[in-house]
Design an enzyme around this catalytic site. Structure first.
Site, mmCIF file in Angstrom:
data_model
loop_
_atom_site.group_PDB
_atom_site.id
_atom_site.type_symbol
_atom_site.label_atom_id
_atom_site.label_comp_id
_atom_site.label_asym_id
_atom_site.label_seq_id
_atom_site.Cartn_x
_atom_site.Cartn_y
_atom_site.Cartn_z
ATOM 1 N N ASP A 1 53.719 20.479 19.023
ATOM 2 C CA ASP A 1 53.058 19.501 18.242
ATOM 3 C C ASP A 1 51.703 20.133 17.714
ATOM 4 O O ASP A 1 51.062 21.080 18.516
ATOM 5 C CB ASP A 1 52.464 18.467 19.463
ATOM 6 C CG ASP A 1 51.588 17.178 18.669
ATOM 7 O OD1 ASP A 1 52.283 16.484 18.401
ATOM 8 O OD2 ASP A 1 50.458 16.897 19.142
ATOM 9 N N HIS B 1 58.827 9.687 14.035
ATOM 10 C CA HIS B 1 57.924 8.864 14.850
ATOM 11 C C HIS B 1 56.787 8.738 14.222
ATOM 12 O O HIS B 1 56.100 7.688 14.501
ATOM 13 C CB HIS B 1 58.100 9.118 16.224
ATOM 14 C CG HIS B 1 56.841 10.144 16.511
ATOM 15 N ND1 HIS B 1 57.449 11.407 16.357
ATOM 16 C CD2 HIS B 1 55.742 10.383 16.947
ATOM 17 C CE1 HIS B 1 56.471 12.573 16.527
ATOM 18 N NE2 HIS B 1 55.535 11.876 17.039
ATOM 19 N N ASP B 2 56.278 9.458 13.253
ATOM 20 C CA ASP B 2 54.874 9.196 12.741
ATOM 21 C C ASP B 2 55.121 8.564 11.382
ATOM 22 O O ASP B 2 54.003 8.212 10.564
ATOM 23 C CB ASP B 2 54.077 10.287 12.532
ATOM 24 C CG ASP B 2 53.718 10.952 13.803
ATOM 25 O OD1 ASP B 2 53.584 10.119 14.907
ATOM 26 O OD2 ASP B 2 53.474 12.225 13.883
ATOM 27 N N ASP C 1 58.804 18.058 23.509
ATOM 28 C CA ASP C 1 57.784 18.053 22.865
ATOM 29 C C ASP C 1 56.772 18.901 23.717
ATOM 30 O O ASP C 1 56.658 18.827 24.846
ATOM 31 C CB ASP C 1 57.343 16.660 22.799
ATOM 32 C CG ASP C 1 56.914 16.526 21.200
ATOM 33 O OD1 ASP C 1 55.857 17.092 20.672
ATOM 34 O OD2 ASP C 1 57.392 15.563 20.569
ATOM 35 N N GLU D 1 55.264 21.682 14.597
ATOM 36 C CA GLU D 1 54.695 20.553 13.512
ATOM 37 C C GLU D 1 53.153 21.359 13.148
ATOM 38 O O GLU D 1 52.502 21.362 13.913
ATOM 39 C CB GLU D 1 54.439 19.228 14.287
ATOM 40 C CG GLU D 1 54.104 18.243 13.412
ATOM 41 C CD GLU D 1 52.897 17.053 13.889
ATOM 42 O OE1 GLU D 1 53.068 16.227 13.384
ATOM 43 O OE2 GLU D 1 52.355 17.604 14.725
HETATM 44 O O1 ISL Z 1 50.509 10.554 11.958
HETATM 45 C C1 ISL Z 1 50.185 11.021 11.134
HETATM 46 C C2 ISL Z 1 50.596 10.977 9.808
HETATM 47 O O2 ISL Z 1 51.220 9.727 9.754
HETATM 48 C C3 ISL Z 1 49.600 12.509 11.390
HETATM 49 O O3 ISL Z 1 48.066 12.350 11.071
HETATM 50 C C4 ISL Z 1 49.755 12.761 12.651
HETATM 51 O O4 ISL Z 1 48.782 12.336 13.716
HETATM 52 C C5 ISL Z 1 49.709 14.371 12.841
HETATM 53 O O5 ISL Z 1 50.905 14.732 12.079
HETATM 54 C C6 ISL Z 1 49.954 15.041 14.091
HETATM 55 O O6 ISL Z 1 51.070 14.225 14.866
HETATM 56 C C7 ISL Z 1 51.400 14.695 16.267
HETATM 57 O O7 ISL Z 1 50.201 14.954 16.870
HETATM 58 C C8 ISL Z 1 49.690 13.532 17.546
HETATM 59 C C9 ISL Z 1 50.355 12.444 17.689
HETATM 60 O O8 ISL Z 1 49.797 11.268 17.503
HETATM 61 C C10 ISL Z 1 51.646 12.352 16.752
HETATM 62 O O9 ISL Z 1 52.533 11.257 17.143
HETATM 63 C C11 ISL Z 1 52.323 13.638 16.838
HETATM 64 O O10 ISL Z 1 53.540 13.789 16.140
HETATM 65 C C12 ISL Z 1 48.676 13.875 18.330
HETATM 66 O O11 ISL Z 1 49.297 14.509 19.472
#
Ligand code: ISL
Ligand code: CA
Length: 536
Positions: A192, A314-315, A99, A245
């Site tokens: 990210d 993971h989100d 990541d 992402e």
């Molecule tokens: O979690 C989300 C949707 O379920 C999103 O709003 C998410 O925060 C967004 O997709 C960004 O995600 C990434 O960056 C974030 C981190 O918290 C997430 O785990 C990561 O995947 C900040 O670094």
């Protein structure tokens, strides 16, 4: 044949390191734990691992707040462990992507600590202002926090200050970090929130419900320029891949980031199909709309140059709970989603536990949730006087901890000998890797077969995509390469349907032991992979 980029044949498995495997009993997954499961992953057939962050971090957002990009968090092990992981994975033909979180650092990163001093050369590494604007954070509330008489921007938590990409020094620092890891032998990066790193102005944004200010940071030209530079100066020197992402992108914006002639990223994660069970916002989940889902998938398949296909990460909540049925049709709907995912055009991503049909979490008490976003939402919902039952419903269907409960290796857990950092799901007694390995007909075995079909049949990699039927919650599409034509039939509903008469061929894979198409009744969540040319 035209040279095929190596990532087109990648099958990626995402590891959320905290929740994968704990080797020393402290309740937190770690790198030695991952090493101990490499043979399992090799047998599954995947050839690429994506590790969510393992860098040093105060863990405000579980590692997405990095305080040292060049070292490993002691919870996960040491740099020696990481070197060993890269080596051991390579021995098994598995590449590793890491990541890359470069929109923000942790507020405990030495750059930010020094940046608090107005006279420091690090001041301009971040975005400071005398007065905040009206922008809001992804985790709700203002995107600005105050230190002394100035404010700094944080699009996520206040412990995640945004880097200032207008400062050329930031670019040089990040290039060095990327080189450091690529030189160690990693295969690339999952970048990210990469399409929001460049802020073109700090004016007040248009007033709206969420993400006020986004018109000044979403997919800006400055971001494209940064990506081109990183590609030219760093990535192009290595055999590697990048997956971005990209929040809120449409298919045109996705192509602008990945078309080969743009020389930016290799592929991106879109979110549109993840919005087919919600109204406006992920916290307001409704019934899953299969018709909408298949239309979005088909649109991305047809319009985007190369997709990063995923149903979980993971989100996100677990796909079986969201798009299938995790009770009555657990096994069959998990297999249907697997067939769909692995036969689409693009690079497939499997999230840990998806291969055994892990479900949404069974967390009952609010205080047992660990995720920062979840707690921010609970606070906001309470402030707005949402009823308690509704808050619970929101968390049950949308909290990120749904995906983060530890991996269910055995009936009694098998993840740790200690107390897991996040409670395990009690359904581990019947949803676990051990049982899946014993059973030749399990969800895991189905994934194994699909991955092997992909690795051995170019039609699943290079074949074109064509939707054949998208009605009544039944999704049928064709993959075609020269004379070979494969067809995937998926019933995305819990009702019986009919297979259209013109669908013919021999069965390559079924989730219900089907051996022919003579019976036209498609059972709930049934899926079939068909070879059209070979008619039995
Ligand atoms: O979690 C989300 C949707 O379920 C999103 O709003 C998410 O925060 C967004 O997709 C960004 O995600 C990434 O960056 C974030 C981190 O918290 C997430 O785990 C990561 O995947 C900040 O670094
Ligand atoms: Ca551990």
């Amino acid at each position: 044949m035209e040279h095929r980029q190596s990532w087109k044949s990648s099958v990626v498995y995402q590891i959320y390191p905290r929740s994968f495997m704990d080797s020393n009993g402290d309740g937190i997954g770690d790198i030695q734990g991952i090493i101990s499961k490499l043979d399992y992953l090799k047998d599954l057939g995947i050839n690429t691992l994506w590790l969510s962050p393992v860098y040093q971090s105060p863990n405000d957002d579980n590692g997405y707040d990095i305080s040292n990009y060049l070292d490993i968090h002691p919870d996960f092990g040491t740099m020696n462990d990481m070197d060993q992981l890269i080596f051991e994975a390579k021995q098994r033909g598995i590449k590793i992507i890491m990541d890359l979180v470069i929109n923000h650092t942790s507020d405990e990163h030495p750059w930010f600590i020094q940046s608090k001093d107005k006279k420091s050369p690090y001041r301009d590494y971040y975005i400071w202002k005398d007065k905040p604007n009206n922008w809001t954070s992804f985790f709700s509330g203002s995107a600005w926090d105050q230190i002394g008489d100035s404010y700094y921007l944080h699009l996520f938590s206040k412990k995640q200050p945004d880097l200032n990409w207008n400062n050329p020094k930031v670019m040089e620092e990040i290039k060095d970090i990327m080189r450091f890891w690529l030189d160690k032998g990693i295969y690339g990066f999952r970048c990210d929130v990469i399409n929001i790193i460049y802020k073109s102005s700090l004016e007040d944004g248009k007033r709206r419900l969420v993400l006020v200010g986004r018109e000044f940071y979403h997919s800006q030209e400055g971001c494209h320029q940064i990506l081109k530079t990183l590609r030219k100066d760093v990535l192009s020197k290595y055999d590697c891949m990048t997956v971005g992402e990209t929040v809120l992108v449409n298919t045109a914006q996705a192509n602008d980031l990945i078309l080969p002639e743009r020389e930016e990223l290799d592929m991106v994660f879109g979110f549109e199909h993840m919005e087919t069970d919600q109204i406006n916002n992920k916290w307001f989940k409704t019934r899953f709309k299969p018709q909408k889902f298949m239309k979005v998938i088909a649109k991305w398949q047809e319009e985007v140059y190369w997709n990063a296909n995923y149903l979980e990460n993971h989100d996100q909540p677990r796909s079986i709970t969201r798009f299938g049925n995790d009770q009555k049709y657990h096994e069959v709907s998990a297999k249907m989603l697997a067939t769909l995912l692995l036969t689409l055009k693009g690079t497939p991503y499997i999230f840990e536990g998806q291969e055994i049909g892990m479900t949404n979490a069974d967390i009952k008490r609010l205080e047992d949730y660990r995720d920062i976003e979840t707690h921010r939402i609970v606070a906001l919902a309470k402030k707005l006087h949402f009823p308690q039952f509704y808050i619970r419903h929101m968390l049950k269907t949308a909290s990120r901890d749904n995906a983060r409960q530890p991996m269910q290796w055995k009936k009694e857990g098998g993840f740790t000998t200690g107390i897991p950092w996040l409670k395990m799901n009690e359904n581990m007694s019947f949803i676990n890797v051990e049982d899946n390995l014993k059973n030749t007909d399990s969800i895991l075995r189905h994934y194994q077969q699909l991955i092997s079909l992909r690795q051995n049949h170019d039609v699943l990699i290079d074949g074109s995509f064509k939707p054949l039927y998208m009605k009544h919650n039944v999704f049928i599409f064709e993959r075609k390469l020269n004379e070979t034509s494969w067809i995937t039939v998926s019933n995305l509903s819990g009702n019986k349907k009919r297979i259209p008469k013109n669908i013919k061929g021999s069965i390559l894979l079924s989730n219900m032991h089907r051996t022919s198409l003579s019976n036209p009744v498609l059972m709930p969540y049934e899926s079939i992979l068909i070879d059209k040319e070979k008619t039995l």
